[in-house]
Scaffold this motif. Structure first.
Motif, PDB file in Angstrom:
ATOM      1  N   LYS A 281       0.818  -1.250  -0.065  1.00 60.30           N
ATOM      2  CA  LYS A 281       0.080  -0.057  -0.009  1.00 60.30           C
ATOM      3  C   LYS A 281       0.803   1.261  -0.014  1.00 60.30           C
ATOM      4  O   LYS A 281       0.765   2.263  -0.832  1.00 60.30           O
ATOM      5  N   LEU A 282       1.749   1.271   1.008  1.00 53.92           N
ATOM      6  CA  LEU A 282       2.738   2.722   1.029  1.00 53.92           C
ATOM      7  C   LEU A 282       3.653   2.440  -0.431  1.00 53.92           C
ATOM      8  O   LEU A 282       3.646   3.910  -0.866  1.00 53.92           O
ATOM      9  N   GLU A 292       0.946   9.162   2.114  1.00 54.78           N
ATOM     10  CA  GLU A 292       1.638   7.967   2.398  1.00 54.78           C
ATOM     11  C   GLU A 292       0.902   7.689   3.784  1.00 54.78           C
ATOM     12  O   GLU A 292       1.634   8.245   4.784  1.00 54.78           O
ATOM     13  N   ASP A 293       0.058   6.476   3.889  1.00 52.23           N
ATOM     14  CA  ASP A 293      -0.290   6.186   5.259  1.00 52.23           C
ATOM     15  C   ASP A 293      -0.914   4.824   5.366  1.00 52.23           C
ATOM     16  O   ASP A 293      -1.860   4.721   4.776  1.00 52.23           O
ATOM     17  N   GLU A 294       0.068   3.840   5.979  1.00 55.48           N
ATOM     18  CA  GLU A 294      -0.506   2.663   5.707  1.00 55.48           C
ATOM     19  C   GLU A 294      -1.740   2.344   6.660  1.00 55.48           C
ATOM     20  O   GLU A 294      -2.501   1.191   6.415  1.00 55.48           O
ATOM     21  N   LYS A 366      -0.755  -4.379  -8.887  1.00 57.77           N
ATOM     22  CA  LYS A 366      -0.243  -3.593  -7.607  1.00 57.77           C
ATOM     23  C   LYS A 366      -1.709  -3.088  -6.836  1.00 57.77           C
ATOM     24  O   LYS A 366      -1.610  -3.187  -5.501  1.00 57.77           O
ATOM     25  N   ILE A 367      -2.414  -3.073  -7.662  1.00 55.14           N
ATOM     26  CA  ILE A 367      -4.159  -2.316  -6.984  1.00 55.14           C
ATOM     27  C   ILE A 367      -4.478  -3.520  -6.042  1.00 55.14           C
ATOM     28  O   ILE A 367      -4.720  -3.330  -5.040  1.00 55.14           O
ATOM     29  N   ALA A 370      -2.239  -4.102  -3.052  1.00 58.38           N
ATOM     30  CA  ALA A 370      -2.054  -2.947  -1.974  1.00 58.38           C
ATOM     31  C   ALA A 370      -3.499  -2.681  -1.285  1.00 58.38           C
ATOM     32  O   ALA A 370      -3.446  -2.182  -0.232  1.00 58.38           O
ATOM     33  N   CYS A 371      -4.721  -2.790  -2.116  1.00 59.49           N
ATOM     34  CA  CYS A 371      -5.831  -2.383  -1.407  1.00 59.49           C
ATOM     35  C   CYS A 371      -6.347  -2.930  -0.241  1.00 59.49           C
ATOM     36  O   CYS A 371      -6.132  -4.113  -0.169  1.00 59.49           O
ATOM     37  N   ASP A 372      -7.352  -2.303   0.542  1.00 57.01           N
ATOM     38  CA  ASP A 372      -7.936  -3.099   1.364  1.00 57.01           C
ATOM     39  C   ASP A 372      -9.158  -3.774   0.851  1.00 57.01           C
ATOM     40  O   ASP A 372      -9.678  -4.952   1.470  1.00 57.01           O
ATOM     41  N   ALA A 373      -9.945  -3.067   0.130  1.00 61.98           N
ATOM     42  CA  ALA A 373     -11.201  -3.290  -0.252  1.00 61.98           C
ATOM     43  C   ALA A 373     -11.432  -2.996  -1.765  1.00 61.98           C
ATOM     44  O   ALA A 373     -10.374  -2.245  -2.297  1.00 61.98           O
ATOM     45  N   PHE A 374     -12.261  -3.672  -2.677  1.00 61.14           N
ATOM     46  CA  PHE A 374     -12.416  -3.594  -3.854  1.00 61.14           C
ATOM     47  C   PHE A 374     -13.914  -3.707  -4.340  1.00 61.14           C
ATOM     48  O   PHE A 374     -14.705  -4.260  -3.835  1.00 61.14           O
TER      49      PHE A 374
END
Ligand code: GLC
Length: 479
Positions: A281-282, A292-294, A366-367, A370-374
């Protein structure tokens, strides 16, 4: 040994505009090669990358009649990852910068392709037991098999399957034009065959004449028997429901594998995703110029930007959602109004919104990583592949309960601590917003349960194994 020929208008890695290409290019690799000889035939578009063209070898060529038109048919071949691919060559039809242009022209192009596929078989010395046709572009193959090709010794006994990846596209034009292009007699243009109100409908012909019909999820197979999803063919789908099966798509688990994927900066698995997904994510925040905030929840959207994907719901509440503590990352191309909408939000919420209006395979990986939700609030979705990729990368899907989305995403149940994502039923923007906000609450206030859900999502099996077996059973039943 069963012999199967896939006929389609697109196929990865050669040419792709949507999920159809993924299915046609991936599924053949997953059949038991001792029992099934599966080959694939697609057009040799001018826009296929040179790197693939160099690998094709010339097989033969001939001239073919398409009604009064007389056309060149070139045949090329390539073996790739154990599968034989054939390419039909014709510069007049397959030149141009993209596989598709306007409907009238596409109808002639794919009528040519369909007839050329059948005409090429004796020359390729390949007599399939079954021709497996995909979407409207190949809808004339089942019709021709029962028409002019029914009498040739070579073609006797060849069966056909019509797979519907998207019922919205049917290949409809006026009767005189289609009659003239296809070279079919008046007999075929009644309402129980190709006629569709005042017009002629190629997919309808395929559905009427195929021996079996499949679509890409169980729920969509039911939905298309209703007027809302049936796109005018719900009556026909009901009439043929005895021959209609839903087989859910898979994805290539070798390519979409977070523990080996070379396109993502930090590989991860079900044990170390807590740390490693945050690093991805970062990295993505840095690459796209976001804050930039994990710990900030990141929601992804990847796909064709069309009505089908539920983007008018998104348009309705996105501005409000952008005031929440979330970031959005969008990737895709499509209708101009949606492209511009996302560009606008990118400009307005620059540090927390990233619109990437392009096609970029590496960025999509990468998305997912990195993402939390989709987010995938589709109006209709025959199967959907992005939610399967998201699950695999531990990115929890937020979906509308339709088609394949309903069949593959298990909604979170906070009381029993089960589920692999979040879902809502009605096509309603505020219902979607409520579901997204519920996901935000779980993410920020119950990280433990969120992470347990991530692990469950990653352990789901949507590889092709089970579905390829179901296709094999269907082939057995027919052959
Ligand atoms: C189409 C459908 C999608 C499906 C894909 C592959 O693109 O819209 O839902 O996953 O075909 O079958």
């Amino acid at each position: 040994m069963k012999k199967i020929l896939f006929a389609a208008s697109e196929c990865v890695p050669f040419i792709k505009t949507g999920g159809l290409a993924d299915v046609v290019g991936t599924l053949p690799k997953f059949f038991n090669s001792k029992e099934c000889d599966v080959r694939v035939i697609v057009p040799n578009y001018m826009c296929i990358d040179e790197k693939w063209k160099k690998k094709m070898t010339y097989v033969n060529h001939f001239y073919m009649d398409l009604n009064w038109r007389r056309q060149y048919v070139g045949l090329l071949e390539m073996k790739y990852q154990g599968v034989t691919y054939y390419f039909i060559d014709n510069e007049y039809y397959f030149g141009g910068p993209m596989p598709y242009s306007n409907v009238r022209y596409d109808i002639e192009k794919f009528a040519f392709f369909s007839r050329a596929v059948l005409s090429a078989l004796p020359i390729l010395d390949f007599k399939p037991d079954i021709i497996h046709c995909h979407d409207w572009q190949t809808g004339l193959i089942p019709v021709y098999l029962k028409d002019s090709f029914a009498y040739g010794e070579f073609y006797r006994g060849i069966k056909s399957i019509m797979t519907i990846h998207n019922l919205k596209f049917q290949g409809v034009w006026d009767v005189p034009t289609i009659k003239d292009i296809a070279g079919l007699s008046e007999y075929y243009f009644t309402t129980d065959k190709l006629r569709d109100y005042d017009d002629a409908n190629i997919l309808k012909g395929g559905i009427v004449y195929a021996d079996k019909i499949t679509t890409v999820s169980k729920t969509y197979a039911e939905e298309i028997k209703t007027p809302f999803y049936g796109e005018g063919l719900d009556g026909l789908m009901s009439a043929r429901s005895g021959d209609l099966v839903g087989i859910v798509n898979g994805i290539d688990y070798n390519i979409y594998n977070p523990s080996k994927d070379e396109m993502i900066p930090y590989n991860f698995n079900t044990l170390n995703f807590r740390k490693e997904k945050a690093k991805n994510k970062l990295a993505l925040q840095r690459e796209l110029g976001l804050t930039e905030d994990e710990n900030k929840m990141m929601i992804g959207m990847v796909g064709r930007l069309t009505d089908q994907k539920g983007l008018d719901l998104v348009a309705c509440v996105l501005d409000e959602l952008c005031h929440d503590n979330v970031q959005f990352v969008v990737l895709g191309t499509g209708e101009e109004r949606y492209e511009n909408m996302f560009r606008h939000f990118d400009w307005k919420y620059e540090k927390d919104f990233s619109a990437n209006i392009c096609y970029d395979d590496a960025l999509s990986h990468k998305i997912y990583a990195a993402c939390d939700a989709f987010l995938m609030p589709s109006l209709f979705e025959p199967c959907g592949l992005s939610q399967l990729m998201s699950l695999r990368y531990g990115t929890l899907p937020i979906v509308r309960e339709t088609g394949g989305l309903k069949d593959t995403v298990i909604p979170y149940n906070e009381f029993e601590n089960t589920g692999t994502g979040f879902s809502f039923a009605n096509y309603n923007a505020h219902e979607m917003m409520g579901t997204i906000r519920y996901a935000e609450t779980i993410y920020y206030q119950n990280k433990k349960n969120w992470n347990l859900m991530v692990a469950r999502a990653m352990k789901q099996d949507y590889s092709w194994k089970a579905s390829a077996k179901q296709y094999e059973d269907l082939y057995d039943e027919l052959a």
